[in-house]
Motif scaffolding. Sequence first.
Motif, short mmCIF file in Angstrom:
data_model
loop_
_atom_site.label_atom_id
_atom_site.label_comp_id
_atom_site.label_asym_id
_atom_site.label_seq_id
_atom_site.Cartn_x
_atom_site.Cartn_y
_atom_site.Cartn_z
N GLN A 112 15.66 2.00 -2.44
CA GLN A 112 15.83 0.73 -3.13
C GLN A 112 14.94 0.64 -4.36
O GLN A 112 15.38 0.20 -5.42
N ILE A 113 13.69 1.06 -4.23
CA ILE A 113 12.79 0.95 -5.38
C ILE A 113 13.17 1.96 -6.46
O ILE A 113 13.03 1.70 -7.65
N THR A 114 13.69 3.11 -6.05
CA THR A 114 14.15 4.09 -7.04
C THR A 114 15.32 3.55 -7.85
O THR A 114 15.38 3.72 -9.07
N ARG A 115 16.26 2.88 -7.16
CA ARG A 115 17.39 2.28 -7.88
C ARG A 115 16.95 1.16 -8.80
O ARG A 115 17.45 1.02 -9.92
N ALA A 116 15.99 0.34 -8.35
CA ALA A 116 15.51 -0.75 -9.20
C ALA A 116 14.83 -0.21 -10.46
O ALA A 116 15.02 -0.75 -11.56
N LEU A 117 14.06 0.86 -10.32
CA LEU A 117 13.40 1.45 -11.49
C LEU A 117 14.42 2.12 -12.40
O LEU A 117 14.32 2.03 -13.63
N ALA A 118 15.41 2.79 -11.82
CA ALA A 118 16.42 3.45 -12.64
C ALA A 118 17.21 2.44 -13.46
O ALA A 118 17.57 2.71 -14.61
N SER A 119 17.49 1.27 -12.90
CA SER A 119 18.22 0.25 -13.65
C SER A 119 17.40 -0.30 -14.80
O SER A 119 17.96 -0.87 -15.74
N ALA A 120 16.08 -0.12 -14.75
CA ALA A 120 15.20 -0.54 -15.85
C ALA A 120 14.82 0.63 -16.74
O ALA A 120 13.87 0.53 -17.52
N CYS A 121 15.55 1.75 -16.65
CA CYS A 121 15.30 2.95 -17.46
C CYS A 121 13.92 3.53 -17.20
O CYS A 121 13.20 3.94 -18.12
N LEU A 122 13.53 3.57 -15.92
CA LEU A 122 12.28 4.19 -15.50
C LEU A 122 12.62 5.24 -14.45
O LEU A 122 13.30 4.95 -13.46
N ARG A 123 12.12 6.45 -14.64
CA ARG A 123 12.46 7.58 -13.77
C ARG A 123 11.28 7.93 -12.87
O ARG A 123 10.17 8.15 -13.34
N VAL A 124 11.53 7.98 -11.55
CA VAL A 124 10.49 8.32 -10.59
C VAL A 124 10.18 9.81 -10.67
O VAL A 124 11.09 10.64 -10.65
N GLU A 125 8.90 10.15 -10.74
CA GLU A 125 8.49 11.55 -10.78
C GLU A 125 7.72 11.99 -9.54
O GLU A 125 7.73 13.16 -9.20
N ARG A 126 7.07 11.04 -8.86
CA ARG A 126 6.26 11.41 -7.71
C ARG A 126 6.08 10.17 -6.83
O ARG A 126 6.04 9.05 -7.33
N HIS A 127 5.98 10.39 -5.52
CA HIS A 127 5.74 9.26 -4.63
C HIS A 127 5.06 9.75 -3.36
O HIS A 127 5.18 10.91 -2.96
N GLU A 128 4.35 8.82 -2.71
CA GLU A 128 3.78 9.07 -1.39
C GLU A 128 3.50 7.72 -0.74
O GLU A 128 3.52 6.68 -1.41
N ASN A 129 3.25 7.73 0.56
CA ASN A 129 2.96 6.50 1.28
C ASN A 129 1.49 6.42 1.63
O ASN A 129 0.78 7.43 1.69
N ALA A 130 1.04 5.18 1.91
CA ALA A 130 -0.36 4.95 2.22
C ALA A 130 -0.47 3.79 3.20
O ALA A 130 0.53 3.12 3.50
N LEU A 131 -1.69 3.55 3.70
CA LEU A 131 -2.02 2.48 4.65
C LEU A 131 -1.31 2.69 5.99
O LEU A 131 -0.30 2.06 6.30
N TYR A 132 -1.90 3.55 6.80
CA TYR A 132 -1.37 3.84 8.12
C TYR A 132 -2.13 3.13 9.24
O TYR A 132 -1.67 3.11 10.37
N PHE A 133 -3.30 2.58 8.95
CA PHE A 133 -3.99 1.84 10.01
C PHE A 133 -3.33 0.46 10.15
O PHE A 133 -2.75 -0.07 9.21
N PRO A 134 -3.39 -0.16 11.33
CA PRO A 134 -2.62 -1.38 11.59
C PRO A 134 -3.11 -2.57 10.77
O PRO A 134 -4.30 -2.70 10.50
N PRO A 135 -2.19 -3.48 10.40
CA PRO A 135 -2.58 -4.66 9.62
C PRO A 135 -3.15 -5.80 10.45
O PRO A 135 -3.59 -6.81 9.89
N VAL A 136 -3.11 -5.67 11.77
CA VAL A 136 -3.66 -6.71 12.65
C VAL A 136 -4.55 -6.04 13.69
O VAL A 136 -4.49 -4.83 13.90
N GLY A 137 -5.38 -6.87 14.36
CA GLY A 137 -6.27 -6.34 15.38
C GLY A 137 -7.52 -5.74 14.78
O GLY A 137 -7.77 -5.83 13.57
N PRO A 138 -8.33 -5.07 15.59
CA PRO A 138 -9.56 -4.47 15.09
C PRO A 138 -9.27 -3.37 14.06
O PRO A 138 -8.33 -2.58 14.23
N THR A 139 -10.07 -3.33 13.02
CA THR A 139 -9.87 -2.30 11.99
C THR A 139 -10.40 -0.94 12.42
O THR A 139 -9.89 0.09 11.99
N GLY A 140 -11.43 -0.94 13.26
CA GLY A 140 -12.01 0.32 13.70
C GLY A 140 -12.97 0.93 12.71
O GLY A 140 -13.53 2.00 12.97
N GLY A 141 -13.18 0.29 11.57
CA GLY A 141 -14.11 0.82 10.59
C GLY A 141 -13.48 1.88 9.71
O GLY A 141 -12.35 2.33 9.91
#
Length: 264
Positions: A158-187
């Motif tokens: 979806q984000i690739t299509r949205a950028l392509a419609s604005a004449c922006l080409r994706v060159e690289r991507h990765e994901n982040a934030l794997y620790f849970p958004p709720v509960g103890p953070t664990g440090g």
Amino acid sequence: MQENTRIASQFYASPRGRLAATHLRRHLSSFWPDMPGGRVLGVGYTVPYLSLWDNDVTTCVSARLDALVTRPAPAEGPAGRECVVAEDRFPFDDLFFDRVVMVHALEVTDARRALLRQVWKVMKDDARLLLVVPNRSGMWAHADTSPFGQGTPFSYRQITRALASACLRVERHENALYFPPVGPTGGRRWSGLLERAGTRMLPYLGGVCVIEAVKDAYAPVGNAAAPLRMPALRLRRADAFSRSGGGVAGENAPRHGGGPALRT
């Protein structure tokens, strides 16, 4: 506390927000480890991240969106380098910035096309865009206790299509934030272990997508095919046909009701 952490500035003032910023800064710096100088624009709420590149040869400007998640904030940025902007009107010249960073921007606005158009206009022809959006498949998009859980999350397609419609080409991507958004953070140590394990074992289930894009000079203007216009074809009635190659048309032509019948 839950209501407060939905606002970006208050989220990053909390322990979970500071931890998220620490891990997300590590991902962002891996995309742009060295800044050659110039101007960097941060769109949305990027104060926790612009300091990665702010130095003597690089000028960073923070442009908070006029949205509920990003508007309320104390004066944290450098004096004279922070402002609030509308999605469809940026107070900057065209082709002004060398790099653009977007965090808490595209998912919290209903005017995505207008926002991307403004970003495209202020980018130089060789500029680069670094975009962070909530991942639809991740946990953070489904927990409304943080700004990453507000607005509309995206899949990579979806984000690739949205950028392509604005004449922006994706060159690289990765994901982040794997620790849970709720509960103890664990440090930091425990969350860092989850970040490394998630990046290797479940790369598509991170809380956010980090995408680098560039201007696409060869992108089509639109998807609709141009209408094909054929010249008007006018037919003129042939009154007579010549039987001899050298005669004038009509001299030996058969009249209606006379002459031999044509045989097939």
